[in-house]
Design an enzyme around this catalytic site. Structure first.
Site, PDB file in Angstrom:
ATOM      1  N   ASP A  43       0.843  -1.192   0.000  1.00  0.00           N
ATOM      2  CA  ASP A  43       0.000   0.000   0.000  1.00  0.00           C
ATOM      3  C   ASP A  43       0.879   1.243   0.000  1.00  0.00           C
ATOM      4  O   ASP A  43       1.770   1.387   0.844  1.00  0.00           O
ATOM      5  CB  ASP A  43      -0.878  -0.010   1.257  1.00  0.00           C
ATOM      6  CG  ASP A  43      -1.788   1.189   1.329  1.00  0.00           C
ATOM      7  OD1 ASP A  43      -2.972   1.032   1.008  1.00  0.00           O
ATOM      8  OD2 ASP A  43      -1.318   2.278   1.714  1.00  0.00           O
ATOM      9  N   TYR A  95       2.922   9.988  -0.487  1.00  0.00           N
ATOM     10  CA  TYR A  95       4.024   9.456   0.316  1.00  0.00           C
ATOM     11  C   TYR A  95       5.382   9.722  -0.334  1.00  0.00           C
ATOM     12  O   TYR A  95       6.403   9.656   0.334  1.00  0.00           O
ATOM     13  CB  TYR A  95       3.891   7.942   0.528  1.00  0.00           C
ATOM     14  CG  TYR A  95       2.667   7.469   1.247  1.00  0.00           C
ATOM     15  CD1 TYR A  95       1.804   8.342   1.908  1.00  0.00           C
ATOM     16  CD2 TYR A  95       2.357   6.122   1.279  1.00  0.00           C
ATOM     17  CE1 TYR A  95       0.678   7.879   2.560  1.00  0.00           C
ATOM     18  CE2 TYR A  95       1.241   5.649   1.933  1.00  0.00           C
ATOM     19  CZ  TYR A  95       0.401   6.534   2.568  1.00  0.00           C
ATOM     20  OH  TYR A  95      -0.713   6.058   3.204  1.00  0.00           O
ATOM     21  N   LYS A 106      -2.956   5.732  -3.952  1.00  0.00           N
ATOM     22  CA  LYS A 106      -4.022   6.673  -3.613  1.00  0.00           C
ATOM     23  C   LYS A 106      -3.896   7.989  -4.380  1.00  0.00           C
ATOM     24  O   LYS A 106      -2.793   8.461  -4.628  1.00  0.00           O
ATOM     25  CB  LYS A 106      -3.988   6.961  -2.113  1.00  0.00           C
ATOM     26  CG  LYS A 106      -4.134   5.715  -1.259  1.00  0.00           C
ATOM     27  CD  LYS A 106      -3.913   6.038   0.211  1.00  0.00           C
ATOM     28  CE  LYS A 106      -3.829   4.775   1.023  1.00  0.00           C
ATOM     29  NZ  LYS A 106      -2.499   4.181   1.025  1.00  0.00           N
ATOM     30  N   HIS A 125      -7.595   9.424  -1.230  1.00  0.00           N
ATOM     31  CA  HIS A 125      -6.940   9.481   0.074  1.00  0.00           C
ATOM     32  C   HIS A 125      -7.763  10.228   1.129  1.00  0.00           C
ATOM     33  O   HIS A 125      -7.788   9.825   2.285  1.00  0.00           O
ATOM     34  CB  HIS A 125      -5.563  10.121  -0.065  1.00  0.00           C
ATOM     35  CG  HIS A 125      -4.564   9.611   0.907  1.00  0.00           C
ATOM     36  ND1 HIS A 125      -3.229   9.614   0.644  1.00  0.00           N
ATOM     37  CD2 HIS A 125      -4.688   9.072   2.140  1.00  0.00           C
ATOM     38  CE1 HIS A 125      -2.572   9.104   1.675  1.00  0.00           C
ATOM     39  NE2 HIS A 125      -3.438   8.768   2.594  1.00  0.00           N
ATOM     40  N   ASN A 150     -10.497   7.356   4.816  1.00  0.00           N
ATOM     41  CA  ASN A 150     -10.768   8.417   5.783  1.00  0.00           C
ATOM     42  C   ASN A 150     -12.118   9.104   5.596  1.00  0.00           C
ATOM     43  O   ASN A 150     -12.273  10.273   5.939  1.00  0.00           O
ATOM     44  CB  ASN A 150      -9.634   9.450   5.743  1.00  0.00           C
ATOM     45  CG  ASN A 150      -8.285   8.799   5.937  1.00  0.00           C
ATOM     46  OD1 ASN A 150      -8.063   8.131   6.944  1.00  0.00           O
ATOM     47  ND2 ASN A 150      -7.400   8.956   4.970  1.00  0.00           N
ATOM     48  N   GLN A 175     -10.721   2.702   3.649  1.00  0.00           N
ATOM     49  CA  GLN A 175      -9.532   2.423   4.435  1.00  0.00           C
ATOM     50  C   GLN A 175      -9.353   3.494   5.495  1.00  0.00           C
ATOM     51  O   GLN A 175      -9.368   4.685   5.190  1.00  0.00           O
ATOM     52  CB  GLN A 175      -8.293   2.388   3.513  1.00  0.00           C
ATOM     53  CG  GLN A 175      -7.015   2.014   4.222  1.00  0.00           C
ATOM     54  CD  GLN A 175      -5.833   2.127   3.294  1.00  0.00           C
ATOM     55  OE1 GLN A 175      -5.367   3.236   3.030  1.00  0.00           O
ATOM     56  NE2 GLN A 175      -5.339   1.003   2.786  1.00  0.00           N
TER      57      GLN A 175
END
Length: 163
Positions: free
Chosen positions: A43, A48, A75, A108, A138, A159
Site C-alpha cells: 500500500d 508518500y 491513492k 486518500h 478516511n 480504508q
C-alpha cells in the site's frame, strides 16, 4: 496468504505492508523482508513520495524470483484531487510504480470541494480497466452518504488508519 473478496469480486490479501513513511533503502529492505515473510500486498500513495521506490523494489525482487504476483494499492493525493485531473494522477502513479494497471485505487481524503467529481473520474478509470477496484480512505458516514448518492460504482473499501 488468505484473501477476502471485495464487492466487485476482486480478492485482496488480508495482510499487507503499508509503506508510509518509508523511502529509499528503508523501503527496499522492508519490501524484501515482507516478501520473504509471504506478503504480496503493498500500500502506497502519491503523497508518500515513495511510489517509484516501491515499484523499483517490486520489479527488482520479482527479477530475483522472490515474488510472482503482487497486489498494489495507491491513492489519489489531495493535491492531485484539487487539480481535477484524476486520470493523469493515476497515470503518473502507474509510471512511477512501473505498472500498466493498479489493483486498488483509493481517494486518500474527502476533499469537500472535489471528492464527488473525483469519484466520477475514478469510476471512469475503473470502467476503462486502468484499475481493478476503486475505494476511499478516511471517509466519515456523511461523506459516504453523499458519495453513495451519486455513485454508479460502489467503493470496495473505506480504508482507515488504526493504532
Amino acid at each position: 496468504m488468505k484473501y477476502v473478496a471485495l464487492n466487485n469480486g476482486l480478492e485482496i490479501p488480508i495482510i499487507g505492508l503499508g509503506t508510509f513513511p518509508l523511502n529509499k533503502i528503508k523501503l527496499i529492505k522492508a519490501v524484501f523482508f515482507a516478501l520473504k515473510s509471504g506478503y504480496t500486498y503493498f500500500d502506497t500513495s502519491a503523497s508518500y513520495g515513495n511510489e517509484r521506490w516501491l515499484g523499483f523494489s517490486l520489479h527488482f525482487f520479482k527479477f530475483l524470483g522472490l515474488t510472482k504476483k503482487t497486489f498494489i494499492t495507491t491513492k489519489l493525493s489531495n493535491t492531485d484531487q484539487r487539480k481535477g485531473n484524476v486520470k493523469q494522477a493515476l497515470k503518473n502513479s502507474m509510471s512511477r510504480l512501473g505498472v500498466t494497471q493498479v489493483d486498488l485505487y483509493l481517494m486518500h481524503w474527502p476533499n469537500p470541494e472535489t471528492y464527488l467529481d473525483s469519484w466520477k473520474q475514478m469510476e471512469e478509470l475503473y470502467n476503462e480497466g486502468l484499475v481493478k477496484a476503486i475505494g476511499v480512505c478516511n471517509f466519515h458516514e456523511h461523506h459516504l452518504d453523499k458519495l453513495l448518492g451519486i455513485a454508479k460504482v460502489i467503493p470496495v473499501i473505506n480504508q482507515v488508519e488504526l493504532h
